[in-house]
Write a protein that holds these residues in place. Structure first.
Motif, PDB file in Angstrom:
ATOM      1  N   ALA A 203       0.699  -1.206   0.037  1.00  0.00           N
ATOM      2  CA  ALA A 203      -0.037   0.046   0.083  1.00  0.00           C
ATOM      3  C   ALA A 203       0.688   1.265  -0.115  1.00  0.00           C
ATOM      4  CB  ALA A 203      -0.905   0.034   1.263  1.00  0.00           C
ATOM      5  N   GLU A 204       1.718   1.227   0.697  1.00  0.00           N
ATOM      6  CA  GLU A 204       2.934   2.264   0.677  1.00  0.00           C
ATOM      7  C   GLU A 204       3.653   2.600  -0.451  1.00  0.00           C
ATOM      8  OE1 GLU A 204       5.570   2.014   4.321  1.00  0.00           O
ATOM      9  OE2 GLU A 204       6.476   3.909   3.530  1.00  0.00           O
ATOM     10  N   VAL A 205       3.985   1.418  -1.069  1.00  0.00           N
ATOM     11  CA  VAL A 205       4.645   1.723  -2.348  1.00  0.00           C
ATOM     12  C   VAL A 205       3.684   2.365  -3.532  1.00  0.00           C
ATOM     13  CG1 VAL A 205       5.414   0.193  -4.459  1.00  0.00           C
ATOM     14  CG2 VAL A 205       6.296  -0.591  -2.279  1.00  0.00           C
ATOM     15  N   THR A 206       2.589   1.773  -3.318  1.00  0.00           N
ATOM     16  CA  THR A 206       1.518   2.465  -4.454  1.00  0.00           C
ATOM     17  C   THR A 206       1.239   3.677  -4.313  1.00  0.00           C
ATOM     18  OG1 THR A 206       0.582  -0.029  -4.385  1.00  0.00           O
ATOM     19  CG2 THR A 206      -0.523   1.220  -5.768  1.00  0.00           C
ATOM     20  N   GLU A 207       1.034   4.000  -2.822  1.00  0.00           N
ATOM     21  CA  GLU A 207       0.585   5.479  -2.591  1.00  0.00           C
ATOM     22  C   GLU A 207       1.783   6.275  -2.955  1.00  0.00           C
ATOM     23  OE1 GLU A 207      -0.705   5.780   1.598  1.00  0.00           O
ATOM     24  OE2 GLU A 207       0.098   8.138   1.299  1.00  0.00           O
ATOM     25  N   PHE A 208       3.049   5.922  -2.620  1.00  0.00           N
ATOM     26  CA  PHE A 208       4.062   6.848  -3.293  1.00  0.00           C
ATOM     27  C   PHE A 208       4.209   7.012  -4.697  1.00  0.00           C
ATOM     28  CE2 PHE A 208       8.513   6.488  -4.704  1.00  0.00           C
ATOM     29  CZ  PHE A 208       9.076   7.881  -4.295  1.00  0.00           C
ATOM     30  N   TYR A 209       4.143   5.967  -5.502  1.00  0.00           N
ATOM     31  CA  TYR A 209       4.153   5.945  -6.881  1.00  0.00           C
ATOM     32  C   TYR A 209       2.834   6.572  -7.526  1.00  0.00           C
ATOM     33  CZ  TYR A 209       8.505   3.674  -7.422  1.00  0.00           C
ATOM     34  OH  TYR A 209       9.893   3.170  -7.269  1.00  0.00           O
ATOM     35  N   ARG A 210       1.765   6.794  -6.875  1.00  0.00           N
ATOM     36  CA  ARG A 210       0.745   7.435  -7.414  1.00  0.00           C
ATOM     37  C   ARG A 210       1.038   8.820  -7.107  1.00  0.00           C
ATOM     38  NH1 ARG A 210      -4.672   4.974  -7.677  1.00  0.00           N
ATOM     39  NH2 ARG A 210      -4.565   2.791  -6.866  1.00  0.00           N
ATOM     40  N   ASP A 211       1.718   9.185  -6.170  1.00  0.00           N
ATOM     41  CA  ASP A 211       2.051  10.654  -5.894  1.00  0.00           C
ATOM     42  C   ASP A 211       2.997  10.832  -7.024  1.00  0.00           C
ATOM     43  OD1 ASP A 211       1.085  11.644  -3.792  1.00  0.00           O
ATOM     44  OD2 ASP A 211       2.517  11.575  -2.369  1.00  0.00           O
ATOM     45  N   CYS A 212       4.074  10.220  -7.167  1.00  0.00           N
ATOM     46  CA  CYS A 212       5.031  10.560  -8.361  1.00  0.00           C
ATOM     47  C   CYS A 212       4.302  10.529  -9.542  1.00  0.00           C
ATOM     48  CB  CYS A 212       5.960   9.327  -8.458  1.00  0.00           C
ATOM     49  SG  CYS A 212       7.047   9.150  -6.984  1.00  0.00           S
ATOM     50  N   ALA A 213       3.278  10.081  -9.831  1.00  0.00           N
ATOM     51  CA  ALA A 213       2.700   9.877 -11.159  1.00  0.00           C
ATOM     52  C   ALA A 213       1.625  11.503 -11.231  1.00  0.00           C
ATOM     53  CB  ALA A 213       1.780   8.718 -11.281  1.00  0.00           C
ATOM     54  N   ARG A 214       1.824  12.014 -10.304  1.00  0.00           N
ATOM     55  CA  ARG A 214       0.671  13.272 -10.576  1.00  0.00           C
ATOM     56  C   ARG A 214       1.462  14.159 -11.425  1.00  0.00           C
ATOM     57  NH1 ARG A 214      -2.907  13.074  -6.106  1.00  0.00           N
ATOM     58  NH2 ARG A 214      -1.861  12.002  -4.309  1.00  0.00           N
ATOM     59  N   ASP A 215       2.865  13.828 -11.272  1.00  0.00           N
ATOM     60  CA  ASP A 215       3.495  14.520 -12.618  1.00  0.00           C
ATOM     61  C   ASP A 215       3.024  13.721 -13.780  1.00  0.00           C
ATOM     62  OD1 ASP A 215       4.978  15.706 -14.550  1.00  0.00           O
ATOM     63  OD2 ASP A 215       6.937  15.835 -12.989  1.00  0.00           O
ATOM     64  N   THR A 216       2.379  14.212 -14.633  1.00  0.00           N
ATOM     65  CA  THR A 216       2.022  13.430 -15.881  1.00  0.00           C
ATOM     66  C   THR A 216       3.069  13.326 -16.893  1.00  0.00           C
ATOM     67  OG1 THR A 216       0.664  15.363 -16.852  1.00  0.00           O
ATOM     68  CG2 THR A 216      -0.524  13.455 -15.325  1.00  0.00           C
ATOM     69  N   SER A 217       4.129  13.983 -16.600  1.00  0.00           N
ATOM     70  CA  SER A 217       5.088  13.808 -17.663  1.00  0.00           C
ATOM     71  C   SER A 217       5.962  12.643 -17.572  1.00  0.00           C
ATOM     72  CB  SER A 217       6.209  15.180 -17.748  1.00  0.00           C
ATOM     73  OG  SER A 217       6.911  15.101 -16.528  1.00  0.00           O
ATOM     74  N   LYS A 218       5.573  12.174 -16.280  1.00  0.00           N
ATOM     75  CA  LYS A 218       6.431  10.953 -15.768  1.00  0.00           C
ATOM     76  C   LYS A 218       5.867   9.678 -15.904  1.00  0.00           C
ATOM     77  CE  LYS A 218       9.504  13.656 -14.044  1.00  0.00           C
ATOM     78  NZ  LYS A 218      10.811  14.058 -14.870  1.00  0.00           N
ATOM     79  N   ARG A 219       6.486   8.401 -16.204  1.00  0.00           N
ATOM     80  CA  ARG A 219       5.940   7.107 -16.419  1.00  0.00           C
ATOM     81  C   ARG A 219       6.629   6.273 -15.452  1.00  0.00           C
ATOM     82  NH1 ARG A 219       7.514   8.784 -21.164  1.00  0.00           N
ATOM     83  NH2 ARG A 219       9.117   7.499 -21.484  1.00  0.00           N
ATOM     84  N   ILE A 220       5.678   5.669 -14.526  1.00  0.00           N
ATOM     85  CA  ILE A 220       6.073   4.704 -13.691  1.00  0.00           C
ATOM     86  C   ILE A 220       5.733   3.247 -14.013  1.00  0.00           C
ATOM     87  CG2 ILE A 220       5.817   4.155 -11.033  1.00  0.00           C
ATOM     88  CD1 ILE A 220       6.948   7.098 -11.563  1.00  0.00           C
ATOM     89  N   ILE A 221       6.803   2.357 -13.941  1.00  0.00           N
ATOM     90  CA  ILE A 221       6.881   1.178 -14.270  1.00  0.00           C
ATOM     91  C   ILE A 221       7.064   0.309 -12.878  1.00  0.00           C
ATOM     92  CG2 ILE A 221       7.599  -1.073 -15.544  1.00  0.00           C
ATOM     93  CD1 ILE A 221       8.047   2.362 -17.312  1.00  0.00           C
ATOM     94  N   ILE A 222       6.120  -0.519 -12.547  1.00  0.00           N
ATOM     95  CA  ILE A 222       6.522  -1.716 -11.387  1.00  0.00           C
ATOM     96  C   ILE A 222       6.454  -2.846 -11.823  1.00  0.00           C
ATOM     97  CG2 ILE A 222       5.508  -2.236  -9.165  1.00  0.00           C
ATOM     98  CD1 ILE A 222       3.906   0.465  -8.947  1.00  0.00           C
ATOM     99  N   LEU A 223       7.579  -3.419 -11.560  1.00  0.00           N
ATOM    100  CA  LEU A 223       7.783  -4.754 -12.236  1.00  0.00           C
ATOM    101  C   LEU A 223       7.535  -5.830 -10.967  1.00  0.00           C
ATOM    102  CD1 LEU A 223       8.233  -7.067 -14.319  1.00  0.00           C
ATOM    103  CD2 LEU A 223      10.676  -6.738 -13.963  1.00  0.00           C
ATOM    104  N   TRP A 224       6.593  -6.777 -10.967  1.00  0.00           N
ATOM    105  CA  TRP A 224       6.544  -7.718  -9.633  1.00  0.00           C
ATOM    106  C   TRP A 224       6.964  -8.892 -10.274  1.00  0.00           C
ATOM    107  CZ3 TRP A 224       1.484 -10.705  -8.738  1.00  0.00           C
ATOM    108  CH2 TRP A 224       1.736 -11.733  -7.710  1.00  0.00           C
TER     109      TRP A 224
END
Ligand SMILES: Cc1ncc(COP(=O)(O)O)c(C=O)c1O
Length: 417
Positions: A203-224
Protein backbone atom coordinates in the motif's frame (compact mmCIF):
# COMPACT_ATOMS: atom_id res chain seq x y z
CA UNK A 1 51.56 -9.16 -30.28
CA UNK A 2 49.19 -11.98 -29.43
CA UNK A 3 45.56 -11.18 -30.11
CA UNK A 4 43.49 -11.70 -26.95
CA UNK A 5 40.15 -10.36 -28.02
CA UNK A 6 38.10 -10.43 -31.17
CA UNK A 7 34.82 -9.18 -29.72
CA UNK A 8 33.23 -5.84 -30.49
CA UNK A 9 34.35 -3.27 -27.93
CA UNK A 10 31.15 -3.37 -25.85
CA UNK A 11 31.58 -7.11 -25.26
CA UNK A 12 35.22 -7.09 -24.15
CA UNK A 13 35.70 -8.70 -20.74
CA UNK A 14 32.12 -9.66 -20.04
CA UNK A 15 31.21 -13.12 -18.73
CA UNK A 16 33.16 -13.68 -15.55
CA UNK A 17 32.30 -17.11 -14.12
CA UNK A 18 28.92 -17.07 -12.36
CA UNK A 19 29.59 -17.61 -8.61
CA UNK A 20 26.42 -19.71 -8.25
CA UNK A 21 27.37 -22.17 -10.88
CA UNK A 22 31.07 -22.34 -9.88
CA UNK A 23 30.16 -23.04 -6.23
CA UNK A 24 27.70 -25.66 -7.43
CA UNK A 25 30.50 -27.20 -9.47
CA UNK A 26 32.68 -27.31 -6.30
CA UNK A 27 29.87 -29.10 -4.48
CA UNK A 28 29.53 -31.57 -7.37
CA UNK A 29 33.25 -32.41 -7.23
CA UNK A 30 33.11 -32.88 -3.44
CA UNK A 31 30.11 -35.21 -3.80
CA UNK A 32 32.01 -37.27 -6.41
CA UNK A 33 35.04 -37.49 -4.08
CA UNK A 34 33.49 -37.93 -0.62
CA UNK A 35 29.92 -39.12 -1.33
CA UNK A 36 26.60 -37.36 -0.98
CA UNK A 37 26.27 -38.06 2.75
CA UNK A 38 29.41 -36.10 3.58
CA UNK A 39 28.56 -32.94 1.60
CA UNK A 40 26.04 -30.15 2.21
CA UNK A 41 25.24 -28.52 -1.11
CA UNK A 42 23.33 -25.29 -0.40
CA UNK A 43 24.27 -23.62 -3.68
CA UNK A 44 21.60 -23.65 -6.37
CA UNK A 45 18.03 -22.55 -5.78
CA UNK A 46 16.37 -25.83 -6.68
CA UNK A 47 14.23 -28.03 -4.50
CA UNK A 48 15.80 -31.32 -3.41
CA UNK A 49 14.32 -34.19 -1.45
CA UNK A 50 15.51 -35.66 1.82
CA UNK A 51 18.17 -37.69 -0.02
CA UNK A 52 19.51 -34.64 -1.81
CA UNK A 53 17.94 -35.70 -5.12
CA UNK A 54 16.26 -33.32 -7.58
CA UNK A 55 12.52 -33.03 -7.00
CA UNK A 56 9.79 -32.82 -9.58
CA UNK A 57 6.04 -32.57 -9.02
CA UNK A 58 4.92 -36.09 -10.10
CA UNK A 59 1.59 -34.90 -11.54
CA UNK A 60 3.36 -32.18 -13.57
CA UNK A 61 5.94 -34.62 -14.86
CA UNK A 62 3.25 -37.17 -15.78
CA UNK A 63 1.19 -34.52 -17.60
CA UNK A 64 4.22 -33.32 -19.56
CA UNK A 65 5.22 -36.87 -20.54
CA UNK A 66 1.68 -37.59 -21.73
CA UNK A 67 1.63 -34.73 -24.24
CA UNK A 68 1.60 -35.79 -27.92
CA UNK A 69 4.79 -35.37 -29.95
CA UNK A 70 3.56 -32.36 -31.90
CA UNK A 71 2.69 -30.48 -28.70
CA UNK A 72 6.20 -31.11 -27.41
CA UNK A 73 8.14 -30.52 -30.59
CA UNK A 74 6.26 -28.01 -32.73
CA UNK A 75 6.81 -24.26 -32.70
CA UNK A 76 4.59 -22.18 -30.46
CA UNK A 77 3.28 -18.85 -31.79
CA UNK A 78 5.77 -16.00 -31.19
CA UNK A 79 3.59 -14.46 -28.47
CA UNK A 80 2.81 -17.87 -26.93
CA UNK A 81 -0.11 -20.28 -27.29
CA UNK A 82 -3.42 -18.53 -26.65
CA UNK A 83 -4.38 -21.24 -24.15
CA UNK A 84 -1.10 -20.63 -22.33
CA UNK A 85 -1.58 -16.87 -22.01
CA UNK A 86 -5.09 -17.50 -20.67
CA UNK A 87 -3.74 -20.10 -18.21
CA UNK A 88 -0.88 -17.80 -17.15
CA UNK A 89 -3.37 -15.02 -16.37
CA UNK A 90 -5.53 -17.42 -14.35
CA UNK A 91 -2.49 -18.65 -12.46
CA UNK A 92 -1.05 -15.20 -11.80
CA UNK A 93 -4.28 -13.61 -10.57
CA UNK A 94 -6.22 -16.56 -9.11
CA UNK A 95 -9.31 -14.36 -9.33
CA UNK A 96 -7.56 -11.24 -7.99
CA UNK A 97 -7.11 -9.19 -11.17
CA UNK A 98 -7.77 -5.61 -10.05
CA UNK A 99 -11.04 -4.08 -11.25
CA UNK A 100 -10.77 -1.74 -14.20
CA UNK A 101 -7.44 -3.05 -15.51
CA UNK A 102 -6.53 -4.49 -18.87
CA UNK A 103 -4.10 -7.39 -18.93
CA UNK A 104 -2.11 -8.52 -21.94
CA UNK A 105 1.06 -10.55 -22.10
CA UNK A 106 3.47 -12.79 -23.93
CA UNK A 107 5.15 -16.11 -23.23
CA UNK A 108 8.83 -15.83 -22.28
CA UNK A 109 11.63 -18.27 -21.48
CA UNK A 110 11.08 -18.21 -17.72
CA UNK A 111 10.88 -15.17 -15.52
CA UNK A 112 14.31 -14.23 -16.89
CA UNK A 113 12.87 -13.59 -20.33
CA UNK A 114 10.13 -11.42 -18.86
CA UNK A 115 12.61 -9.36 -16.84
CA UNK A 116 14.85 -8.98 -19.88
CA UNK A 117 12.01 -7.50 -21.91
CA UNK A 118 11.06 -5.01 -19.21
CA UNK A 119 14.65 -3.82 -18.89
CA UNK A 120 15.00 -3.58 -22.66
CA UNK A 121 11.63 -2.11 -23.60
CA UNK A 122 10.78 0.03 -20.57
CA UNK A 123 14.14 1.46 -19.45
CA UNK A 124 15.61 4.07 -21.81
CA UNK A 125 18.91 3.22 -23.47
CA UNK A 126 21.57 4.24 -20.92
CA UNK A 127 18.80 4.83 -18.36
CA UNK A 128 18.55 3.56 -14.80
CA UNK A 129 16.09 1.26 -13.02
CA UNK A 130 15.84 0.39 -9.34
CA UNK A 131 16.51 -2.80 -7.43
CA UNK A 132 17.12 -3.37 -3.73
CA UNK A 133 20.67 -3.69 -2.38
CA UNK A 134 19.84 -7.35 -1.82
CA UNK A 135 18.88 -8.71 -5.21
CA UNK A 136 19.17 -11.54 -7.69
CA UNK A 137 22.43 -10.93 -9.58
CA UNK A 138 21.13 -11.52 -13.12
CA UNK A 139 19.11 -8.26 -12.95
CA UNK A 140 22.48 -6.51 -13.24
CA UNK A 141 23.78 -8.81 -15.95
CA UNK A 142 20.67 -8.30 -18.04
CA UNK A 143 21.08 -4.54 -17.63
CA UNK A 144 24.73 -4.60 -18.68
CA UNK A 145 23.91 -6.76 -21.68
CA UNK A 146 21.56 -4.10 -23.07
CA UNK A 147 23.38 -0.99 -21.88
CA UNK A 148 21.07 -0.09 -19.00
CA UNK A 149 22.07 0.94 -15.47
CA UNK A 150 20.65 0.19 -12.03
CA UNK A 151 20.43 2.05 -8.74
CA UNK A 152 20.14 0.12 -5.50
CA UNK A 153 18.15 1.08 -2.45
CA UNK A 154 18.42 -0.17 1.15
CA UNK A 155 15.65 -2.65 1.78
CA UNK A 156 16.04 -2.97 5.56
CA UNK A 157 16.66 -0.23 8.11
CA UNK A 158 19.30 -0.34 10.89
CA UNK A 159 17.03 -2.40 13.08
CA UNK A 160 16.62 -4.94 10.28
CA UNK A 161 13.02 -3.96 9.43
CA UNK A 162 11.78 -3.60 5.85
CA UNK A 163 11.77 0.07 4.89
CA UNK A 164 10.82 2.08 1.82
CA UNK A 165 12.63 5.22 2.96
CA UNK A 166 15.66 4.80 0.74
CA UNK A 167 13.59 3.62 -2.23
CA UNK A 168 11.55 6.82 -2.05
CA UNK A 169 14.65 8.99 -1.82
CA UNK A 170 16.34 7.31 -4.79
CA UNK A 171 13.16 7.28 -6.87
CA UNK A 172 12.64 11.02 -6.36
CA UNK A 173 16.25 11.66 -7.37
CA UNK A 174 15.98 9.52 -10.50
CA UNK A 175 12.68 11.08 -11.53
CA UNK A 176 14.41 14.47 -11.54
CA UNK A 177 16.74 13.28 -14.30
CA UNK A 178 14.62 10.78 -16.24
CA UNK A 179 11.01 10.68 -17.32
CA UNK A 180 10.35 7.03 -16.64
CA UNK A 181 11.31 4.72 -13.83
CA UNK A 182 11.19 0.93 -13.57
CA UNK A 183 11.37 -0.59 -10.06
CA UNK A 184 11.67 -4.35 -9.55
CA UNK A 185 10.01 -5.99 -6.53
CA UNK A 186 10.80 -9.66 -5.99
CA UNK A 187 8.26 -10.82 -3.42
CA UNK A 188 7.01 -12.90 -1.69
CA UNK A 189 9.95 -15.04 -0.52
CA UNK A 190 12.50 -12.61 -1.91
CA UNK A 191 15.78 -13.96 -3.26
CA UNK A 192 18.09 -13.85 -1.31
CA UNK A 193 16.57 -12.65 2.00
CA UNK A 194 13.32 -14.61 2.11
CA UNK A 195 11.40 -11.43 3.00
CA UNK A 196 7.77 -11.20 1.85
CA UNK A 197 6.35 -7.72 1.45
CA UNK A 198 3.16 -7.24 3.48
CA UNK A 199 -0.07 -5.70 2.19
CA UNK A 200 0.89 -2.58 4.13
CA UNK A 201 4.30 -2.45 2.40
CA UNK A 202 2.54 -2.64 -0.97
CA UNK A 203 0.00 0.00 0.00
CA UNK A 204 2.88 2.33 0.85
CA UNK A 205 4.66 1.59 -2.46
CA UNK A 206 1.52 2.25 -4.46
CA UNK A 207 0.66 5.42 -2.61
CA UNK A 208 4.17 6.73 -3.13
CA UNK A 209 4.17 5.99 -6.86
CA UNK A 210 0.66 7.42 -7.28
CA UNK A 211 2.10 10.61 -5.82
CA UNK A 212 5.03 10.55 -8.25
CA UNK A 213 2.61 9.97 -11.13
CA UNK A 214 0.77 13.21 -10.40
CA UNK A 215 3.43 14.71 -12.61
CA UNK A 216 1.94 13.38 -15.83
CA UNK A 217 5.16 13.88 -17.76
CA UNK A 218 6.52 10.89 -15.75
CA UNK A 219 5.95 7.21 -16.43
CA UNK A 220 6.15 4.72 -13.56
CA UNK A 221 6.64 1.00 -14.15
CA UNK A 222 6.37 -1.47 -11.28
CA UNK A 223 7.72 -4.94 -12.07
CA UNK A 224 6.47 -7.69 -9.77
CA UNK A 225 8.88 -10.64 -9.95
CA UNK A 226 6.77 -13.39 -8.39
CA UNK A 227 9.20 -16.30 -8.94
CA UNK A 228 8.83 -17.88 -5.46
CA UNK A 229 5.17 -17.19 -4.68
CA UNK A 230 4.19 -20.83 -4.38
CA UNK A 231 6.46 -21.38 -1.40
CA UNK A 232 5.25 -18.42 0.59
CA UNK A 233 1.81 -19.35 1.93
CA UNK A 234 -1.85 -19.00 1.02
CA UNK A 235 -2.19 -18.12 -2.69
CA UNK A 236 -5.20 -15.87 -2.11
CA UNK A 237 -3.74 -13.90 0.81
CA UNK A 238 -0.56 -13.41 -1.22
CA UNK A 239 -2.54 -11.78 -4.03
CA UNK A 240 -4.66 -9.47 -1.87
CA UNK A 241 -2.18 -6.63 -2.42
CA UNK A 242 -3.19 -6.49 -6.11
CA UNK A 243 -6.23 -4.50 -4.96
CA UNK A 244 -3.84 -1.54 -4.61
CA UNK A 245 -3.68 -1.43 -8.39
CA UNK A 246 -7.36 -0.58 -8.80
CA UNK A 247 -7.92 2.88 -10.22
CA UNK A 248 -4.29 3.49 -11.18
CA UNK A 249 -3.52 6.55 -13.28
CA UNK A 250 -2.64 5.79 -16.91
CA UNK A 251 1.02 6.69 -16.38
CA UNK A 252 1.55 3.78 -13.97
CA UNK A 253 2.09 0.39 -15.57
CA UNK A 254 2.35 -2.81 -13.53
CA UNK A 255 4.31 -5.61 -15.17
CA UNK A 256 4.45 -9.16 -13.85
CA UNK A 257 7.25 -11.67 -14.41
CA UNK A 258 5.74 -15.13 -14.05
CA UNK A 259 8.03 -18.14 -13.94
CA UNK A 260 7.09 -21.82 -14.26
CA UNK A 261 10.56 -22.79 -12.96
CA UNK A 262 9.91 -22.99 -9.22
CA UNK A 263 6.11 -23.05 -9.30
CA UNK A 264 6.02 -26.20 -11.42
CA UNK A 265 9.59 -27.35 -10.70
CA UNK A 266 10.42 -27.34 -14.38
CA UNK A 267 13.35 -24.92 -14.45
CA UNK A 268 14.89 -26.49 -17.56
CA UNK A 269 11.75 -26.24 -19.68
CA UNK A 270 12.35 -22.47 -19.69
CA UNK A 271 8.84 -21.14 -19.55
CA UNK A 272 7.04 -18.20 -18.05
CA UNK A 273 5.26 -15.06 -19.11
CA UNK A 274 5.36 -11.30 -18.99
CA UNK A 275 1.97 -9.81 -18.17
CA UNK A 276 0.81 -6.28 -17.56
CA UNK A 277 -1.92 -4.41 -15.69
CA UNK A 278 -2.99 -1.01 -16.88
CA UNK A 279 -6.15 1.11 -17.01
CA UNK A 280 -5.29 2.01 -20.62
CA UNK A 281 -6.34 -0.22 -23.53
CA UNK A 282 -3.70 1.46 -25.71
CA UNK A 283 -0.89 0.78 -23.23
CA UNK A 284 -2.00 -2.86 -22.90
CA UNK A 285 -2.03 -3.32 -26.69
CA UNK A 286 1.36 -1.68 -27.02
CA UNK A 287 2.70 -3.96 -24.26
CA UNK A 288 1.71 -7.05 -26.21
CA UNK A 289 3.00 -5.63 -29.47
CA UNK A 290 6.47 -4.52 -28.35
CA UNK A 291 7.12 -7.63 -26.29
CA UNK A 292 5.99 -9.93 -29.07
CA UNK A 293 8.45 -8.13 -31.33
CA UNK A 294 11.19 -8.60 -28.74
CA UNK A 295 10.37 -12.30 -28.50
CA UNK A 296 10.86 -12.61 -32.25
CA UNK A 297 14.03 -10.54 -32.21
CA UNK A 298 15.62 -12.23 -29.18
CA UNK A 299 14.75 -15.94 -28.98
CA UNK A 300 11.85 -16.29 -31.39
CA UNK A 301 9.32 -18.46 -29.60
CA UNK A 302 9.11 -20.31 -26.30
CA UNK A 303 8.85 -23.98 -25.51
CA UNK A 304 5.47 -25.24 -26.72
CA UNK A 305 5.44 -28.32 -24.48
CA UNK A 306 5.79 -26.20 -21.33
CA UNK A 307 3.07 -23.85 -22.54
CA UNK A 308 0.70 -26.71 -23.25
CA UNK A 309 1.55 -28.16 -19.83
CA UNK A 310 0.36 -25.03 -18.02
CA UNK A 311 -2.78 -24.90 -20.15
CA UNK A 312 -3.54 -28.54 -19.23
CA UNK A 313 -2.95 -27.98 -15.51
CA UNK A 314 -5.02 -24.80 -15.30
CA UNK A 315 -7.77 -26.30 -17.47
CA UNK A 316 -8.31 -29.36 -15.26
CA UNK A 317 -9.48 -28.60 -11.73
CA UNK A 318 -8.65 -32.09 -10.47
CA UNK A 319 -5.13 -31.93 -11.89
CA UNK A 320 -4.56 -28.46 -10.45
CA UNK A 321 -5.64 -29.71 -7.04
CA UNK A 322 -3.21 -32.61 -7.27
CA UNK A 323 -0.36 -30.30 -8.31
CA UNK A 324 -1.15 -28.03 -5.37
CA UNK A 325 -1.36 -30.91 -2.92
CA UNK A 326 2.05 -32.18 -4.03
CA UNK A 327 3.55 -28.70 -3.90
CA UNK A 328 2.10 -28.03 -0.45
CA UNK A 329 3.91 -31.11 0.88
CA UNK A 330 7.17 -29.70 -0.49
CA UNK A 331 6.44 -26.30 0.98
CA UNK A 332 5.88 -27.84 4.40
CA UNK A 333 9.21 -29.67 4.06
CA UNK A 334 10.90 -26.36 3.19
CA UNK A 335 9.21 -24.57 6.09
CA UNK A 336 10.52 -27.23 8.47
CA UNK A 337 14.08 -26.76 7.18
CA UNK A 338 13.80 -22.99 7.54
CA UNK A 339 12.29 -23.21 11.00
CA UNK A 340 15.19 -25.43 12.14
CA UNK A 341 17.87 -23.27 10.57
CA UNK A 342 16.56 -19.93 11.80
CA UNK A 343 15.82 -21.06 15.35
CA UNK A 344 19.36 -22.46 15.64
CA UNK A 345 20.79 -19.26 14.10
CA UNK A 346 18.92 -17.27 16.72
CA UNK A 347 20.08 -19.42 19.58
CA UNK A 348 23.78 -19.23 18.56
CA UNK A 349 23.56 -15.52 17.70
CA UNK A 350 24.13 -15.84 13.95
CA UNK A 351 22.77 -12.73 12.24
CA UNK A 352 20.56 -13.34 9.19
CA UNK A 353 18.42 -11.18 6.94
CA UNK A 354 14.73 -11.16 7.95
CA UNK A 355 13.16 -14.30 6.51
CA UNK A 356 9.48 -14.84 5.91
CA UNK A 357 9.49 -17.73 3.44
CA UNK A 358 11.19 -19.33 0.48
CA UNK A 359 14.27 -21.13 -0.73
CA UNK A 360 17.11 -19.13 0.85
CA UNK A 361 18.73 -18.02 4.10
CA UNK A 362 21.19 -15.15 3.92
CA UNK A 363 23.93 -14.32 6.40
CA UNK A 364 25.44 -10.84 5.98
CA UNK A 365 29.25 -11.01 6.07
CA UNK A 366 32.39 -9.43 4.74
CA UNK A 367 35.06 -11.24 2.73
CA UNK A 368 32.43 -13.67 1.70
CA UNK A 369 34.66 -15.62 -0.70
CA UNK A 370 36.97 -16.50 2.20
CA UNK A 371 34.05 -17.47 4.45
CA UNK A 372 32.58 -19.65 1.70
CA UNK A 373 36.05 -21.18 1.27
CA UNK A 374 36.29 -22.06 5.00
CA UNK A 375 32.86 -23.66 4.79
CA UNK A 376 33.76 -25.62 1.68
CA UNK A 377 36.79 -27.01 3.56
CA UNK A 378 34.16 -28.57 5.80
CA UNK A 379 32.22 -29.77 2.75
CA UNK A 380 29.50 -27.12 3.15
CA UNK A 381 28.89 -25.27 -0.11
CA UNK A 382 27.14 -21.89 -0.19
CA UNK A 383 27.04 -18.96 -2.59
CA UNK A 384 29.25 -16.00 -1.71
CA UNK A 385 27.39 -12.78 -2.59
CA UNK A 386 29.07 -9.35 -2.36
CA UNK A 387 27.95 -8.73 1.23
CA UNK A 388 26.58 -12.04 2.44
CA UNK A 389 26.63 -15.76 2.00
CA UNK A 390 23.46 -17.35 0.69
CA UNK A 391 22.29 -20.83 1.58
CA UNK A 392 19.68 -22.60 -0.52
CA UNK A 393 17.76 -24.41 2.22
CA UNK A 394 15.60 -25.77 -0.59
CA UNK A 395 18.49 -28.02 -1.63
CA UNK A 396 19.55 -29.27 1.82
CA UNK A 397 17.92 -32.40 3.25
CA UNK A 398 16.29 -31.71 6.64
CA UNK A 399 18.68 -34.15 8.37
CA UNK A 400 21.62 -31.91 7.42
CA UNK A 401 20.14 -28.70 8.83
CA UNK A 402 20.89 -29.22 12.55
CA UNK A 403 24.36 -27.88 13.29
CA UNK A 404 24.59 -25.83 10.07
CA UNK A 405 24.03 -22.42 11.69
CA UNK A 406 26.44 -23.33 14.49
CA UNK A 407 29.17 -24.28 12.00
CA UNK A 408 28.77 -20.96 10.19
CA UNK A 409 28.83 -19.11 13.50
CA UNK A 410 32.04 -20.97 14.51
CA UNK A 411 33.80 -19.82 11.33
CA UNK A 412 32.34 -16.31 11.38
CA UNK A 413 35.01 -14.48 13.39
CA UNK A 414 36.60 -11.83 11.16
CA UNK A 415 33.60 -11.72 8.81
CA UNK A 416 31.32 -9.53 10.94
CA UNK A 417 29.66 -6.60 9.21
C1 LIG B 1 14.50 -13.61 -8.05
C2 LIG B 1 14.35 -14.42 -9.27
N1 LIG B 1 13.63 -13.93 -10.28
C3 LIG B 1 13.46 -14.60 -11.40
C4 LIG B 1 14.03 -15.84 -11.57
C5 LIG B 1 13.77 -16.44 -12.92
O1 LIG B 1 13.94 -17.75 -13.10
P1 LIG B 1 13.55 -18.42 -14.48
O2 LIG B 1 14.14 -17.64 -15.56
O3 LIG B 1 14.12 -19.79 -14.37
O4 LIG B 1 12.07 -18.40 -14.54
C6 LIG B 1 14.80 -16.41 -10.56
C7 LIG B 1 15.48 -17.69 -10.71
O5 LIG B 1 16.33 -18.11 -9.99
C8 LIG B 1 14.97 -15.67 -9.36
O6 LIG B 1 15.68 -16.13 -8.35
Amino acid sequence: MAITTMTASHAVGKGKPDPSFSSAHGAGSAIAKFGKDKVTDATLGVLKDENGDFLTLPSVEACYRSLPGNELMDYAPIEGLGDFIKAAKEYVFRGHQPEGTYCTGVATPGGSGAIHHIIFNYVEQGGTFMIPVWHWGPYREMATEVDRKWETYEMFDESGKFSLKDLKKKAVELLKVQDSLVTIFNTPAHNPSGYSMTNEDWAEVTEFYRDCARDTSKRIIILWDMAYIDYAGDPHKLREFLKNFEGLPENILVAIAFSMSKSFLCYGLRSGALLCLTPSRAVADEFEQVNTFSNRATWSNGSRGAQRLLAEVMGDKGLLETVERERTAYRIMLEKRAQMFFSEAKSVGLHTLPYTAGFFATVPAKETGALAGKLSDQNIFVIPLAKAIRLALSAVPTSKIPGLATKIKDLYAGHEV
